[in-house]
Design a protein around this motif. Structure first.
Motif, PDB file in Angstrom:
ATOM      1  N   ALA A  35      -3.716 -70.749  -4.494  1.00  0.00           N
ATOM      2  CA  ALA A  35      -3.824 -70.999  -3.052  1.00  0.00           C
ATOM      3  C   ALA A  35      -3.694 -69.705  -2.258  1.00  0.00           C
ATOM      4  O   ALA A  35      -4.431 -69.488  -1.289  1.00  0.00           O
ATOM      5  CB  ALA A  35      -2.755 -72.004  -2.613  1.00  0.00           C
ATOM      6  N   VAL A  36      -2.791 -68.835  -2.676  1.00  0.00           N
ATOM      7  CA  VAL A  36      -2.616 -67.551  -1.985  1.00  0.00           C
ATOM      8  C   VAL A  36      -3.865 -66.696  -2.157  1.00  0.00           C
ATOM      9  O   VAL A  36      -4.333 -66.066  -1.198  1.00  0.00           O
ATOM     10  CB  VAL A  36      -1.352 -66.821  -2.492  1.00  0.00           C
ATOM     11  N   ARG A  37      -4.421 -66.669  -3.351  1.00  0.00           N
ATOM     12  CA  ARG A  37      -5.670 -65.917  -3.565  1.00  0.00           C
ATOM     13  C   ARG A  37      -6.782 -66.468  -2.681  1.00  0.00           C
ATOM     14  O   ARG A  37      -7.589 -65.720  -2.135  1.00  0.00           O
ATOM     15  CB  ARG A  37      -6.071 -65.964  -5.039  1.00  0.00           C
ATOM     16  N   GLN A  38      -6.841 -67.784  -2.535  1.00  0.00           N
ATOM     17  CA  GLN A  38      -7.884 -68.409  -1.710  1.00  0.00           C
ATOM     18  C   GLN A  38      -7.733 -68.015  -0.246  1.00  0.00           C
ATOM     19  O   GLN A  38      -8.728 -67.860   0.459  1.00  0.00           O
ATOM     20  CB  GLN A  38      -7.853 -69.929  -1.868  1.00  0.00           C
ATOM     21  N   VAL A  39      -6.498 -67.826   0.211  1.00  0.00           N
ATOM     22  CA  VAL A  39      -6.276 -67.390   1.596  1.00  0.00           C
ATOM     23  C   VAL A  39      -6.996 -66.068   1.837  1.00  0.00           C
ATOM     24  O   VAL A  39      -7.629 -65.870   2.879  1.00  0.00           O
ATOM     25  CB  VAL A  39      -4.768 -67.266   1.921  1.00  0.00           C
ATOM     26  N   GLY A  40      -6.925 -65.147   0.868  1.00  0.00           N
ATOM     27  CA  GLY A  40      -7.615 -63.862   1.019  1.00  0.00           C
ATOM     28  C   GLY A  40      -9.120 -64.028   1.166  1.00  0.00           C
ATOM     29  O   GLY A  40      -9.746 -63.383   2.014  1.00  0.00           O
ATOM     30  N   ASP A 104       8.794 -70.214  -1.029  1.00  0.00           N
ATOM     31  CA  ASP A 104       7.905 -70.316   0.131  1.00  0.00           C
ATOM     32  C   ASP A 104       7.432 -68.966   0.635  1.00  0.00           C
ATOM     33  O   ASP A 104       6.892 -68.863   1.746  1.00  0.00           O
ATOM     34  CB  ASP A 104       8.613 -71.067   1.272  1.00  0.00           C
ATOM     35  N   VAL A 105       7.630 -67.927  -0.168  1.00  0.00           N
ATOM     36  CA  VAL A 105       7.176 -66.580   0.188  1.00  0.00           C
ATOM     37  C   VAL A 105       6.305 -66.065  -0.946  1.00  0.00           C
ATOM     38  O   VAL A 105       6.603 -66.290  -2.118  1.00  0.00           O
ATOM     39  CB  VAL A 105       8.373 -65.625   0.420  1.00  0.00           C
ATOM     40  N   ALA A 106       5.221 -65.390  -0.588  1.00  0.00           N
ATOM     41  CA  ALA A 106       4.333 -64.820  -1.596  1.00  0.00           C
ATOM     42  C   ALA A 106       3.895 -63.429  -1.153  1.00  0.00           C
ATOM     43  O   ALA A 106       3.809 -63.140   0.043  1.00  0.00           O
ATOM     44  CB  ALA A 106       3.103 -65.707  -1.794  1.00  0.00           C
ATOM     45  N   ASP A 131      -0.306 -58.249   1.415  1.00  0.00           N
ATOM     46  CA  ASP A 131      -0.053 -59.267   2.425  1.00  0.00           C
ATOM     47  C   ASP A 131       1.187 -60.045   2.014  1.00  0.00           C
ATOM     48  O   ASP A 131       1.353 -60.390   0.832  1.00  0.00           O
ATOM     49  CB  ASP A 131      -1.219 -60.260   2.550  1.00  0.00           C
ATOM     50  N   ILE A 132       2.036 -60.318   2.970  1.00  0.00           N
ATOM     51  CA  ILE A 132       3.181 -61.192   2.749  1.00  0.00           C
ATOM     52  C   ILE A 132       2.853 -62.508   3.426  1.00  0.00           C
ATOM     53  O   ILE A 132       2.470 -62.530   4.602  1.00  0.00           O
ATOM     54  CB  ILE A 132       4.477 -60.580   3.310  1.00  0.00           C
ATOM     55  N   LEU A 133       2.964 -63.583   2.675  1.00  0.00           N
ATOM     56  CA  LEU A 133       2.642 -64.911   3.178  1.00  0.00           C
ATOM     57  C   LEU A 133       3.869 -65.798   3.144  1.00  0.00           C
ATOM     58  O   LEU A 133       4.760 -65.602   2.312  1.00  0.00           O
ATOM     59  CB  LEU A 133       1.529 -65.550   2.339  1.00  0.00           C
ATOM     60  N   ASN A 134       3.897 -66.757   4.037  1.00  0.00           N
ATOM     61  CA  ASN A 134       4.986 -67.720   4.119  1.00  0.00           C
ATOM     62  C   ASN A 134       4.358 -69.112   4.146  1.00  0.00           C
ATOM     63  O   ASN A 134       3.379 -69.330   4.858  1.00  0.00           O
ATOM     64  CB  ASN A 134       5.800 -67.448   5.385  1.00  0.00           C
ATOM     65  N   LYS A 135       4.910 -70.028   3.361  1.00  0.00           N
ATOM     66  CA  LYS A 135       4.391 -71.395   3.365  1.00  0.00           C
ATOM     67  C   LYS A 135       5.041 -72.134   4.534  1.00  0.00           C
ATOM     68  O   LYS A 135       6.253 -72.296   4.591  1.00  0.00           O
ATOM     69  CB  LYS A 135       4.693 -72.097   2.052  1.00  0.00           C
ATOM     70  N   ASP A 137       4.546 -75.578   7.061  1.00  0.00           N
ATOM     71  CA  ASP A 137       3.887 -76.885   7.240  1.00  0.00           C
ATOM     72  C   ASP A 137       2.885 -77.162   6.121  1.00  0.00           C
ATOM     73  O   ASP A 137       1.778 -77.650   6.366  1.00  0.00           O
ATOM     74  CB  ASP A 137       3.213 -76.970   8.611  1.00  0.00           C
ATOM     75  N   GLY A 138       3.248 -76.795   4.901  1.00  0.00           N
ATOM     76  CA  GLY A 138       2.420 -77.098   3.737  1.00  0.00           C
ATOM     77  C   GLY A 138       1.255 -76.164   3.484  1.00  0.00           C
ATOM     78  O   GLY A 138       0.458 -76.406   2.587  1.00  0.00           O
ATOM     79  N   ARG A 139       1.128 -75.084   4.250  1.00  0.00           N
ATOM     80  CA  ARG A 139       0.013 -74.154   4.016  1.00  0.00           C
ATOM     81  C   ARG A 139       0.522 -72.714   4.092  1.00  0.00           C
ATOM     82  O   ARG A 139       1.497 -72.416   4.770  1.00  0.00           O
ATOM     83  CB  ARG A 139      -1.124 -74.390   4.992  1.00  0.00           C
ATOM     84  N   TRP A 140      -0.167 -71.846   3.391  1.00  0.00           N
ATOM     85  CA  TRP A 140       0.196 -70.428   3.356  1.00  0.00           C
ATOM     86  C   TRP A 140      -0.394 -69.714   4.562  1.00  0.00           C
ATOM     87  O   TRP A 140      -1.576 -69.868   4.850  1.00  0.00           O
ATOM     88  CB  TRP A 140      -0.324 -69.773   2.071  1.00  0.00           C
ATOM     89  N   VAL A 141       0.444 -68.949   5.261  1.00  0.00           N
ATOM     90  CA  VAL A 141      -0.024 -68.132   6.372  1.00  0.00           C
ATOM     91  C   VAL A 141       0.431 -66.695   6.150  1.00  0.00           C
ATOM     92  O   VAL A 141       1.495 -66.438   5.595  1.00  0.00           O
ATOM     93  CB  VAL A 141       0.465 -68.643   7.754  1.00  0.00           C
ATOM     94  N   VAL A 142      -0.401 -65.770   6.581  1.00  0.00           N
ATOM     95  CA  VAL A 142      -0.092 -64.341   6.452  1.00  0.00           C
ATOM     96  C   VAL A 142       0.838 -63.956   7.598  1.00  0.00           C
ATOM     97  O   VAL A 142       0.537 -64.220   8.760  1.00  0.00           O
ATOM     98  CB  VAL A 142      -1.383 -63.493   6.486  1.00  0.00           C
ATOM     99  N   VAL A 143       1.969 -63.321   7.257  1.00  0.00           N
ATOM    100  CA  VAL A 143       2.940 -62.938   8.278  1.00  0.00           C
ATOM    101  C   VAL A 143       3.098 -61.419   8.412  1.00  0.00           C
ATOM    102  O   VAL A 143       3.561 -60.942   9.450  1.00  0.00           O
ATOM    103  CB  VAL A 143       4.317 -63.605   8.068  1.00  0.00           C
ATOM    104  N   ARG A 144       2.736 -60.680   7.393  1.00  0.00           N
ATOM    105  CA  ARG A 144       2.770 -59.214   7.442  1.00  0.00           C
ATOM    106  C   ARG A 144       1.665 -58.689   6.547  1.00  0.00           C
ATOM    107  O   ARG A 144       1.337 -59.277   5.520  1.00  0.00           O
ATOM    108  CB  ARG A 144       4.102 -58.633   6.944  1.00  0.00           C
ATOM    109  N   SER A 145       1.123 -57.551   6.918  1.00  0.00           N
ATOM    110  CA  SER A 145       0.099 -56.897   6.100  1.00  0.00           C
ATOM    111  C   SER A 145       0.319 -55.400   6.122  1.00  0.00           C
ATOM    112  O   SER A 145       0.820 -54.848   7.121  1.00  0.00           O
ATOM    113  CB  SER A 145      -1.300 -57.183   6.659  1.00  0.00           C
ATOM    114  N   MET A 146      -0.048 -54.763   5.037  1.00  0.00           N
ATOM    115  CA  MET A 146      -0.010 -53.307   4.928  1.00  0.00           C
ATOM    116  C   MET A 146      -1.273 -52.879   4.205  1.00  0.00           C
ATOM    117  O   MET A 146      -1.754 -53.586   3.331  1.00  0.00           O
ATOM    118  CB  MET A 146       1.190 -52.847   4.113  1.00  0.00           C
ATOM    119  N   GLY A 147      -1.796 -51.745   4.570  1.00  0.00           N
ATOM    120  CA  GLY A 147      -2.988 -51.273   3.888  1.00  0.00           C
ATOM    121  C   GLY A 147      -3.117 -49.762   3.970  1.00  0.00           C
ATOM    122  O   GLY A 147      -2.514 -49.126   4.824  1.00  0.00           O
TER     123      GLY A 147
END
Length: 151
Positions: A35-40, A104-106, A131-135, A137-147
């Protein structure tokens, strides 16, 4: 004493198992990793399609990153850039992504090749990112990114 030794051995076995999973590029529940890979993938697809609503759902309201310029970049600024077309992703290719899930963190780390239009000029760029994601309400959302730029 026997309990202590057994606890240490058990913890070592779990750590070795986790290390083996991490070295294969996945740590945590397989469905959460997928699921996290799919978010990307969804993120890139939404940006190319200029789908502001989908990008809005992918990023948490508290999302921030430090851009390649060194300046703080917020979700509000990202959505504004997509709406105005000031900065636009025209093509992307995700490369292998390492995902580790901790409840709940990825954390997703990988690299991506992109073509972007910035102020009317298209450029090709390769990036490494995390990317740091947080689950929520049942879905993964991106909360921080670095690049960082590779080429």
């Amino acid at each position: 004493m026997k309990r202590l030794i057994a606890s240490v051995l058990l913890a070592s076995a779990f750590a070795a198992s986790a290390w083996a999973d991490a070295s294969r590029g996945a740590f945590g529940d397989a469905s959460a990793v997928a699921a996290v890979r799919q978010v990307g993938q969804d993120m890139g697809d939404a940006m190319v399609a200029l789908d502001v609503d989908k990008v809005d759902r992918i990023f948490g309201d508290d999302w921030v990153t430090i851009g390649l310029s060194g300046k703080v970049f917020t979700k509000e600024a990202l959505l504004s850039d997509i709406r105005t077309g000031k900065k636009r992703l025209t093509w992307f290719e995700l490369r292998p992504i390492d995902v580790q899930v901790f409840g709940d963190v990825a954390i997703a780390q990988g690299n991506v090749a992109e073509k972007r239009i910035i102020d009317g000029k298209e450029t090709y760029i390769e990036l490494v990112y995390a990317d740091i994601l947080n689950k929520r309400d049942g879905r993964w959302v991106v909360v921080r990114s670095m690049g960082a730029k590779v080429k």
